[in-house]
Design a protein around this motif. Sequence first.
Motif, short mmCIF file in Angstrom:
data_model
loop_
_atom_site.label_atom_id
_atom_site.label_comp_id
_atom_site.label_asym_id
_atom_site.label_seq_id
_atom_site.Cartn_x
_atom_site.Cartn_y
_atom_site.Cartn_z
N LEU A 7 0.83 -1.20 0.00
CA LEU A 7 0.00 0.00 0.00
C LEU A 7 0.87 1.25 0.00
N LEU A 8 0.66 2.10 -0.98
CA LEU A 8 1.38 3.39 -1.05
C LEU A 8 0.38 4.50 -0.79
N THR A 9 0.72 5.38 0.15
CA THR A 9 -0.21 6.48 0.45
C THR A 9 0.46 7.85 0.39
N ASP A 10 1.78 7.91 0.50
CA ASP A 10 2.46 9.22 0.44
C ASP A 10 2.32 9.79 -0.96
N ALA A 11 2.10 11.11 -1.01
CA ALA A 11 1.90 11.75 -2.32
C ALA A 11 3.08 11.50 -3.25
N ALA A 12 4.30 11.49 -2.70
CA ALA A 12 5.48 11.30 -3.55
C ALA A 12 5.47 9.89 -4.15
N ASP A 13 4.97 8.91 -3.38
CA ASP A 13 4.93 7.53 -3.89
C ASP A 13 3.80 7.31 -4.88
N THR A 14 2.68 7.98 -4.67
CA THR A 14 1.52 7.73 -5.55
C THR A 14 1.58 8.58 -6.83
N ALA A 15 2.40 9.64 -6.81
CA ALA A 15 2.43 10.56 -7.97
C ALA A 15 2.68 9.86 -9.31
N PRO A 16 3.66 8.93 -9.40
CA PRO A 16 3.90 8.30 -10.72
C PRO A 16 2.70 7.50 -11.23
N TYR A 17 1.81 7.10 -10.34
CA TYR A 17 0.64 6.31 -10.74
C TYR A 17 -0.56 7.22 -11.07
N SER A 18 -0.39 8.52 -10.85
CA SER A 18 -1.54 9.42 -10.95
C SER A 18 -1.62 10.17 -12.27
N SER A 19 -0.57 10.10 -13.07
CA SER A 19 -0.62 10.78 -14.36
C SER A 19 -0.17 9.81 -15.44
N ASP A 20 -0.46 10.16 -16.68
CA ASP A 20 -0.04 9.30 -17.80
C ASP A 20 1.25 9.84 -18.39
N TRP A 21 1.98 9.01 -19.08
CA TRP A 21 3.31 9.42 -19.56
C TRP A 21 3.23 10.51 -20.63
N ARG A 22 2.08 10.61 -21.32
CA ARG A 22 1.96 11.66 -22.34
C ARG A 22 1.71 13.01 -21.70
N GLY A 23 1.33 12.99 -20.38
CA GLY A 23 1.06 14.25 -19.70
C GLY A 23 -0.29 14.84 -20.09
N LEU A 24 -1.21 13.98 -20.53
CA LEU A 24 -2.54 14.48 -20.90
C LEU A 24 -3.40 14.68 -19.66
N TYR A 25 -3.19 13.83 -18.65
CA TYR A 25 -4.07 13.86 -17.47
C TYR A 25 -3.25 13.86 -16.18
N GLN A 26 -3.66 14.71 -15.26
CA GLN A 26 -3.03 14.70 -13.94
C GLN A 26 -4.12 14.34 -12.93
N GLY A 27 -4.18 13.07 -12.55
CA GLY A 27 -5.18 12.64 -11.58
C GLY A 27 -4.60 12.67 -10.18
N ARG A 28 -5.37 12.12 -9.22
CA ARG A 28 -4.86 12.02 -7.85
C ARG A 28 -5.35 10.70 -7.25
N ALA A 29 -4.43 9.75 -7.13
CA ALA A 29 -4.81 8.47 -6.54
C ALA A 29 -4.93 8.63 -5.03
N ALA A 30 -6.04 8.16 -4.47
CA ALA A 30 -6.21 8.21 -3.01
C ALA A 30 -5.12 7.36 -2.37
N ALA A 31 -4.78 6.27 -3.01
CA ALA A 31 -3.71 5.38 -2.56
C ALA A 31 -3.45 4.42 -3.72
N VAL A 32 -2.30 3.76 -3.67
CA VAL A 32 -2.01 2.75 -4.67
C VAL A 32 -1.93 1.41 -3.96
N VAL A 33 -2.75 0.46 -4.38
CA VAL A 33 -2.77 -0.86 -3.76
C VAL A 33 -2.03 -1.82 -4.66
N ARG A 34 -1.09 -2.56 -4.08
CA ARG A 34 -0.24 -3.45 -4.89
C ARG A 34 -0.31 -4.87 -4.33
N PRO A 35 -1.35 -5.60 -4.67
CA PRO A 35 -1.49 -6.97 -4.13
C PRO A 35 -0.39 -7.88 -4.65
#
Length: 482
Positions: A30-58
């Motif tokens: 489980l990643l919850t820090d903004a610095a850890d979740t940031a790479p999962y929150s946007s796409d590589w083309r830079g079209l969208y900047q979302g905000r993941a509440a957390a990243v779950v990695r089962p």
Amino acid sequence: MPETTPPTPPSPLPADLLAALRAIVGPRGLLTDAADTAPYSSDWRGLYQGRAAAVVRPADTAELAAVVRLCAGLGVALVPQGGNTSMVGGAVPAEDGSQLVLSLARMARIRALDAVDMTLTIEAGATLKAAQDAAAAQGCLLPLSIGSEGSAQIGGILSTNAGGNNTVRYGNARDLVLGLEVVLPDGQVWEGLRRLRKDNTGYCLRQLFVGAEGTLGIITAAVLKLVPQPRETAVALCAVASPEAALELFTRFQRHDPAAIQAFEYMGGEGVGFVLKHNPGLVLPLAAPAGHYALVELATPRPDAGLRGTLEQVLEGALEAGIVQDAVIAESAAQRAAIWRLREEHTEAQKREGASVKNDVSVPVSQVPALIRDAGAACRRLMPGIRVVAFGHMGDGNIHFNLQQPEAMTAADFLARDHEIMDCVGAVVRALDGSFSAEHGIGRLKPYMMAAWRGGAELDLMQRIKRAIDPAGLLNPGKVLP
Ligand code: 2HG
Ligand code: ZN
């Protein structure tokens, strides 16, 4: 005034959700820090900047299913994510921090490889490259090749029905799937990892999940078809006078030995120019730059097939007929790789050149030259100075009809007109009976186009399927369907 970081808005998630998730996947999952979740929150083309509440990695399917069950009970939306290489924002979460990203990256085991059945059973988080390497180690080929194969993961490849360079011979990702394991929106696991070549037992459920972009279920493992590894490969780069000439060359190879065509790619001169400009180490192995190029790869698992002779024979005929202006045949693996880099560096070169609008479109193969000609003319009329970067998989009819900002225009002004440009290309594609999304999918970029292109009974059926399988709409909301 000193710059201040805006405060993070309060999370709209249920209070005890994170603790419950941690109990399932453990602290590593489980990643919850903004610095850890940031790479999962946007796409590589830079079209969208979302905000993941957390990243779950089962770590496995049981954990993933427990996460989905928990979220289904609490009404929390999940955005499945593989290598995050989507061209259409298919794996970014919403901006409001209400969605969890579900990363498959820790589920990357090879479960089995059978060189008699010619099947690979592999988990969704393995990269395509890892899957290719596993097959090659047993003398087999996983016949799917795309530019992002080092990062793209099997789950994402299947969820988007990726195509790539070898579709002309082996079809798209969906043609390689024999079985799937899928976690459904309510947390049930569908264990469909069969490796049968024949299995007519009702609806073909696996194909429902392939290409659904994670909106119907989460693919956790797959059985993929393998083919024998080629014993011989031959690659040529050809300068051609026009897209029509490129098509004529393709037709000649098809007539000569259709089974040998492993890839047939088209590249316009402008895109190759960008590739050379942004990769000073690369050289064009031809006498002079051309307006159009064809890259052909032949391959065969047969011993003594004499592919090199085939290549020379077809190219000689085409040179004599004036179809090909100049050609080079790779003499070594290094030269082969260098020729392919001229093709594979297009995406990166376009990014470095500035803003671009991508049109991943397909038309019947016979109509590719008309597409390139008519869409080019239409875009230049719409925006004088626009630079056309057309390249792609001519052998299967899928052209990346990309447009680069005019040199005299800002990126922002150019991108503000992205829908206008896409609609301009779309009109040409529609007139040629084509599709507005050939291999990159719909994601978040193109749902607005669905009603116009797939409306009526087709979209209605898709919406009914979505409601039947994911009635609460918790899997990858806002993607695919308008
Ligand atoms: C390719 O064929 C990819 O290289 C990317 O599908 C295309 O950058 C693109 O538009
Ligand atoms: Zn492509």
